[in-house]
Design a protein around this motif. Structure first.
Motif, PDB file in Angstrom:
ATOM      1  N   ALA A  33       0.833  -1.204   0.000  1.00 43.90           N
ATOM      2  CA  ALA A  33       0.000   0.000   0.000  1.00 43.90           C
ATOM      3  C   ALA A  33       0.869   1.258   0.000  1.00 43.90           C
ATOM      4  CB  ALA A  33      -0.919  -0.003   1.217  1.00 43.90           C
ATOM      5  N   ASP A  34       0.346   2.325  -0.586  1.00 48.51           N
ATOM      6  CA  ASP A  34       1.006   3.629  -0.576  1.00 48.51           C
ATOM      7  C   ASP A  34       0.311   4.505   0.466  1.00 48.51           C
ATOM      8  OD1 ASP A  34       1.312   6.537  -1.376  1.00 48.51           O
ATOM      9  OD2 ASP A  34       2.635   5.602  -2.850  1.00 48.51           O
ATOM     10  N   ARG A  89      -4.109   2.325   3.018  1.00 46.91           N
ATOM     11  CA  ARG A  89      -2.901   3.144   3.103  1.00 46.91           C
ATOM     12  C   ARG A  89      -1.690   2.437   3.687  1.00 46.91           C
ATOM     13  NH1 ARG A  89      -6.311   7.941   5.084  1.00 46.91           N
ATOM     14  NH2 ARG A  89      -6.590   9.082   3.143  1.00 46.91           N
ATOM     15  N   GLN A  90      -1.900   1.282   4.266  1.00 48.48           N
ATOM     16  CA  GLN A  90      -0.763   0.573   4.851  1.00 48.48           C
ATOM     17  C   GLN A  90      -0.974  -0.928   4.750  1.00 48.48           C
ATOM     18  OE1 GLN A  90      -0.549   1.881   8.887  1.00 48.48           O
ATOM     19  NE2 GLN A  90      -2.401   0.836   9.522  1.00 48.48           N
ATOM     20  N   GLY A  91       0.137  -1.639   4.753  1.00 54.88           N
ATOM     21  CA  GLY A  91       0.078  -3.088   4.720  1.00 54.88           C
ATOM     22  C   GLY A  91       0.552  -3.674   3.404  1.00 54.88           C
ATOM     23  N   VAL A  92       0.576  -5.011   3.402  1.00 57.85           N
ATOM     24  CA  VAL A  92       1.001  -5.774   2.235  1.00 57.85           C
ATOM     25  C   VAL A  92      -0.087  -6.784   1.907  1.00 57.85           C
ATOM     26  CG1 VAL A  92       2.731  -7.353   1.315  1.00 57.85           C
ATOM     27  CG2 VAL A  92       3.434  -5.501   2.852  1.00 57.85           C
ATOM     28  N   LEU A  93      -0.573  -6.735   0.683  1.00 56.08           N
ATOM     29  CA  LEU A  93      -1.589  -7.678   0.214  1.00 56.08           C
ATOM     30  C   LEU A  93      -0.891  -8.763  -0.586  1.00 56.08           C
ATOM     31  CD1 LEU A  93      -4.717  -8.228  -0.126  1.00 56.08           C
ATOM     32  CD2 LEU A  93      -4.444  -7.213  -2.376  1.00 56.08           C
ATOM     33  N   GLY A  94      -1.032 -10.018  -0.158  1.00 60.49           N
ATOM     34  CA  GLY A  94      -0.492 -11.157  -0.887  1.00 60.49           C
ATOM     35  C   GLY A  94      -1.556 -11.744  -1.791  1.00 60.49           C
ATOM     36  N   LEU A 134      -8.130   4.578  -8.196  1.00 59.69           N
ATOM     37  CA  LEU A 134      -9.108   5.649  -8.349  1.00 59.69           C
ATOM     38  C   LEU A 134      -8.562   6.966  -7.835  1.00 59.69           C
ATOM     39  CD1 LEU A 134     -12.155   6.494  -8.818  1.00 59.69           C
ATOM     40  CD2 LEU A 134     -12.540   5.811  -6.446  1.00 59.69           C
ATOM     41  N   HIS A 135      -8.634   8.016  -8.652  1.00 61.85           N
ATOM     42  CA  HIS A 135      -8.370   9.402  -8.279  1.00 61.85           C
ATOM     43  C   HIS A 135      -6.936   9.618  -7.784  1.00 61.85           C
ATOM     44  CE1 HIS A 135      -9.348  13.467  -7.231  1.00 61.85           C
ATOM     45  NE2 HIS A 135      -9.269  13.269  -5.928  1.00 61.85           N
ATOM     46  N   ASN A 136      -6.704   9.593  -6.498  1.00 62.81           N
ATOM     47  CA  ASN A 136      -5.370   9.758  -5.918  1.00 62.81           C
ATOM     48  C   ASN A 136      -5.036   8.492  -5.162  1.00 62.81           C
ATOM     49  OD1 ASN A 136      -5.054  12.401  -6.885  1.00 62.81           O
ATOM     50  ND2 ASN A 136      -6.095  13.246  -5.101  1.00 62.81           N
ATOM     51  N   ALA A 137      -4.328   7.586  -5.805  1.00 60.89           N
ATOM     52  CA  ALA A 137      -4.050   6.292  -5.182  1.00 60.89           C
ATOM     53  C   ALA A 137      -2.833   5.675  -5.856  1.00 60.89           C
ATOM     54  CB  ALA A 137      -5.249   5.359  -5.323  1.00 60.89           C
ATOM     55  N   GLY A 138      -2.206   4.744  -5.136  1.00 59.68           N
ATOM     56  CA  GLY A 138      -1.051   4.071  -5.696  1.00 59.68           C
ATOM     57  C   GLY A 138      -0.655   2.847  -4.905  1.00 59.68           C
ATOM     58  N   CYS A 139       0.349   2.140  -5.425  1.00 60.04           N
ATOM     59  CA  CYS A 139       0.835   0.930  -4.772  1.00 60.04           C
ATOM     60  C   CYS A 139       2.160   0.531  -5.397  1.00 60.04           C
ATOM     61  CB  CYS A 139      -0.179  -0.203  -4.892  1.00 60.04           C
ATOM     62  SG  CYS A 139      -0.527  -0.713  -6.590  1.00 60.04           S
ATOM     63  N   THR A 140       2.796  -0.444  -4.784  1.00 60.31           N
ATOM     64  CA  THR A 140       4.034  -1.013  -5.305  1.00 60.31           C
ATOM     65  C   THR A 140       3.846  -2.511  -5.478  1.00 60.31           C
ATOM     66  OG1 THR A 140       5.369   0.686  -4.236  1.00 60.31           O
ATOM     67  CG2 THR A 140       6.498  -1.345  -4.854  1.00 60.31           C
TER      68      THR A 140
END
Length: 145
Positions: A33-34, A89-94, A134-140
């Motif tokens: 999460a970003d 906003r936080q964490g890691v999704l597997g 959506l809109h203002n969002a991101g991830c790695t």
């Protein structure tokens, strides 16, 4: 590792796909999460790269996703079973894709939520990892785990 962040005035989900297709076997990858994300993501897989770029890939019959509000999405932009917990906003999704069994499952910060989808279509490639933001969002994206 690959990061993506969308910042725009429009309120449409935008779908992004992995460049490499999965065709057989068992696969695992993670989405980090970003902290600047304002809206929940839809994360999963798609059997097609063709969709309206103002929609989420999982709005269609060829997409399966975990929606960060704690729900599943497949062939719908509004309805899905409750599953997991909030991911924003936080964490890691597997993400666990077993093409031998035709199953897709998810975990957040190591907490496994069980099989989300079981479908014969998930046994046959090509299948592309996908994310809709959506809109203002991101991830790695983290692979090679």
């Amino acid at each position: 590792m690959r990061s993506i962040y969308l910042k725009e005035d429009d309120y449409y989900f935008r779908s992004f796909f992995a460049a490499t297709a999965l065709n057989e076997g068992i696969h695992y990858w993670e989405i980090v999460a970003d902290s600047q994300t304002e809206h929940e993501l839809k994360i999963g897989i798609s059997k097609s790269l063709e969709c309206d770029q103002r929609t989420a890939f999982c709005d269609y019959e060829f997409g399966w996703a975990f929606f960060g509000v704690g729900q599943l999405r497949h062939n719908s932009n509004a309805q899905g079973d409750k599953y997991g917990k909030v991911f924003k906003r936080q964490g890691v999704l597997g993400i666990f894709l077993n093409m031998n069994k035709g199953t897709l499952a998810f975990a957040i910060d190591g907490q496994y939520f069980g099989v989300a989808y079981e479908d014969p279509q998930l046994k046959v490639g090509p299948i592309y990892p996908a994310v809709a933001i959506l809109h203002n969002a991101g991830c790695t994206l983290v692979t090679g785990k």
